[in-house]
Design a protein around this motif. Structure first.
Motif, PDB file in Angstrom:
ATOM      1  N   GLU A  42      -8.666  12.340   5.571  1.00 32.70           N
ATOM      2  CA  GLU A  42      -7.267  12.774   5.455  1.00 32.70           C
ATOM      3  C   GLU A  42      -6.336  11.566   5.314  1.00 32.70           C
ATOM      4  O   GLU A  42      -5.378  11.591   4.544  1.00 32.70           O
ATOM      5  CB  GLU A  42      -6.908  13.603   6.685  1.00 32.70           C
ATOM      6  CG  GLU A  42      -5.722  14.530   6.476  1.00 32.70           C
ATOM      7  CD  GLU A  42      -5.544  15.484   7.655  1.00 32.70           C
ATOM      8  OE1 GLU A  42      -6.555  16.073   8.117  1.00 32.70           O
ATOM      9  OE2 GLU A  42      -4.409  15.642   8.119  1.00 32.70           O
ATOM     10  N   LEU A  43      -6.626  10.510   6.056  1.00 29.81           N
ATOM     11  CA  LEU A  43      -5.820   9.290   5.948  1.00 29.81           C
ATOM     12  C   LEU A  43      -5.922   8.716   4.540  1.00 29.81           C
ATOM     13  O   LEU A  43      -4.904   8.417   3.905  1.00 29.81           O
ATOM     14  CB  LEU A  43      -6.306   8.246   6.962  1.00 29.81           C
ATOM     15  CG  LEU A  43      -5.816   6.814   6.677  1.00 29.81           C
ATOM     16  CD1 LEU A  43      -4.305   6.702   6.834  1.00 29.81           C
ATOM     17  CD2 LEU A  43      -6.520   5.799   7.580  1.00 29.81           C
ATOM     18  N   GLU A  48      -3.424   7.602  -0.710  1.00 31.36           N
ATOM     19  CA  GLU A  48      -3.531   7.470  -2.170  1.00 31.36           C
ATOM     20  C   GLU A  48      -2.519   8.380  -2.876  1.00 31.36           C
ATOM     21  O   GLU A  48      -1.961   8.005  -3.901  1.00 31.36           O
ATOM     22  CB  GLU A  48      -4.961   7.802  -2.635  1.00 31.36           C
ATOM     23  CG  GLU A  48      -6.016   6.834  -2.132  1.00 31.36           C
ATOM     24  CD  GLU A  48      -5.842   5.414  -2.653  1.00 31.36           C
ATOM     25  OE1 GLU A  48      -5.261   5.233  -3.735  1.00 31.36           O
ATOM     26  OE2 GLU A  48      -6.283   4.473  -1.958  1.00 31.36           O
ATOM     27  N   VAL A  49      -2.311   9.571  -2.342  1.00 34.41           N
ATOM     28  CA  VAL A  49      -1.339  10.491  -2.949  1.00 34.41           C
ATOM     29  C   VAL A  49       0.078   9.954  -2.737  1.00 34.41           C
ATOM     30  O   VAL A  49       0.875   9.874  -3.682  1.00 34.41           O
ATOM     31  CB  VAL A  49      -1.486  11.915  -2.350  1.00 34.41           C
ATOM     32  CG1 VAL A  49      -0.314  12.805  -2.775  1.00 34.41           C
ATOM     33  CG2 VAL A  49      -2.812  12.529  -2.783  1.00 34.41           C
ATOM     34  N   ALA A  50       0.391   9.555  -1.516  1.00 32.51           N
ATOM     35  CA  ALA A  50       1.764   9.130  -1.202  1.00 32.51           C
ATOM     36  C   ALA A  50       2.148   7.895  -2.009  1.00 32.51           C
ATOM     37  O   ALA A  50       3.237   7.819  -2.572  1.00 32.51           O
ATOM     38  CB  ALA A  50       1.897   8.867   0.298  1.00 32.51           C
ATOM     39  N   ARG A  51       1.259   6.910  -2.095  1.00 33.38           N
ATOM     40  CA  ARG A  51       1.691   5.677  -2.773  1.00 33.38           C
ATOM     41  C   ARG A  51       1.831   5.889  -4.274  1.00 33.38           C
ATOM     42  O   ARG A  51       2.726   5.351  -4.905  1.00 33.38           O
ATOM     43  CB  ARG A  51       0.800   4.492  -2.422  1.00 33.38           C
ATOM     44  CG  ARG A  51      -0.568   4.492  -3.018  1.00 33.38           C
ATOM     45  CD  ARG A  51      -1.383   3.354  -2.448  1.00 33.38           C
ATOM     46  NE  ARG A  51      -2.642   3.240  -3.165  1.00 33.38           N
ATOM     47  CZ  ARG A  51      -2.825   2.447  -4.210  1.00 33.38           C
ATOM     48  NH1 ARG A  51      -1.831   1.709  -4.649  1.00 33.38           N
ATOM     49  NH2 ARG A  51      -3.993   2.398  -4.811  1.00 33.38           N
ATOM     50  N   GLU A 207     -14.629   8.138  -4.464  1.00 33.93           N
ATOM     51  CA  GLU A 207     -15.401   7.961  -3.218  1.00 33.93           C
ATOM     52  C   GLU A 207     -14.640   8.516  -2.011  1.00 33.93           C
ATOM     53  O   GLU A 207     -15.212   8.712  -0.950  1.00 33.93           O
ATOM     54  CB  GLU A 207     -15.851   6.516  -3.001  1.00 33.93           C
ATOM     55  CG  GLU A 207     -14.815   5.439  -3.039  1.00 33.93           C
ATOM     56  CD  GLU A 207     -14.541   4.897  -4.441  1.00 33.93           C
ATOM     57  OE1 GLU A 207     -14.832   5.592  -5.448  1.00 33.93           O
ATOM     58  OE2 GLU A 207     -13.995   3.789  -4.521  1.00 33.93           O
ATOM     59  N   ILE A 208     -13.346   8.809  -2.194  1.00 29.91           N
ATOM     60  CA  ILE A 208     -12.591   9.459  -1.104  1.00 29.91           C
ATOM     61  C   ILE A 208     -12.794  10.971  -1.177  1.00 29.91           C
ATOM     62  O   ILE A 208     -13.043  11.630  -0.177  1.00 29.91           O
ATOM     63  CB  ILE A 208     -11.086   9.116  -1.191  1.00 29.91           C
ATOM     64  CG1 ILE A 208     -10.883   7.616  -1.049  1.00 29.91           C
ATOM     65  CG2 ILE A 208     -10.292   9.881  -0.141  1.00 29.91           C
ATOM     66  CD1 ILE A 208      -9.459   7.155  -1.291  1.00 29.91           C
TER      67      ILE A 208
END
Ligand SMILES: C[S@@+](CC[C@H](N)C(=O)[O-])C[C@H]1O[C@@H](n2cnc3c(N)ncnc32)[C@H](O)[C@@H]1O
Length: 219
Positions: A42-43, A48-51, A207-208
């Protein structure tokens, strides 16, 4: 043994040494390790989405729909302080969502009071054209609902779809050429374009998560 970013294991104090650098990501990760309630995956997904969303969407109220712990919302505020506030909405907030907010607010006092966690159906939330709507892994047709709500008010939107449901979402007649999940996401992008939105497509590292297509769009 390598550290798998797709693991659903909870981040804990045992992981602190993996986040030793002085970057914002590592500082957030260390706070979440101490909070001891957030799955590792989740982190990484939220970061990755936020940045990526922040590279295109500055300011605005952040509205994180189907938010889970509301991590995307809070990272969006940390990445751009011009946003006045964030609203994080989930029909069933995890019991630890407020703990995550408290831990992050202790580490970054400027977050305190600016993040509202709301337990509600996303359809019931009033939105505005100035909002930046984000949604990470709104399962199946929930992503269509998020896009529909954004379109209704002409707000900017970023979604990372998952669990594409062939029975419920529009494949746009493309299933003869494309994998059904991809056909659904391509059709979503085409609908946004047809509604006069610009569309930008990216992927976050596989890989995430293998559900890694990020769709960003704005009027
Ligand atoms: C796969 S989880 C994603 C959570 C978080 N965004 C993340 O990336 O970890 C999907 C979330 O959608 C929420 N949800 C399902 N239906 C919803 C609805 N109608 N309105 C708001 N949230 C909903 C669920 O409670 C769940 O927390």
């Amino acid at each position: 043994m390598s550290f798998d970013p797709s693991s659903r294991s909870r981040l804990s104090s045992h992981d602190l040494h993996r986040f030793a650098q002085d970057s914002l990501f590592c500082r957030v990760a260390r706070v979440l390790c101490e909070a001891n309630c957030v799955p590792r995956k989740e982190l990484y997904e939220a970061w990755e989405v936020a940045r990526r969303a922040r590279r295109r969407f500055r300011g605005g109220r952040v509205v994180d729909l189907a938010c889970g712990h509301g991590l995307v919302a809070q990272l969006m505020l940390l990445l751009d302080d011009k946003s006045p506030s964030a609203l994080a909405v989930d029909s069933k907030l995890p019991p630890s969502a407020s703990r995550v907010n408290e831990c992050l607010s202790q580490a970054w006092p400027r977050l305190r009071g600016r993040v509202q966690l709301v337990e509600a159906e996303l359809e019931s939330i009033a939105l505005d054209a100035e909002d930046v709507i984000v949604s990470c892994h709104a399962c199946g047709s929930l992503t269509d609902q998020v896009l529909g709500r954004a379109l209704l008010v002409r707000a900017k939107v970023a979604v990372l779809p998952c669990c594409q449901a062939t029975g419920k979402s529009d494949l746009g007649g493309l299933a003869g050429w494309l994998d059904p999940a991809l056909a659904i996401d391509v059709t979503r992008a085409a609908k946004l374009r047809a509604a006069g939105y610009w569309v930008h497509t990216q992927t976050i590292p596989a890989e995430i998560t293998p559900k890694n297509r990020l769709l960003l769009a704005g009027p």
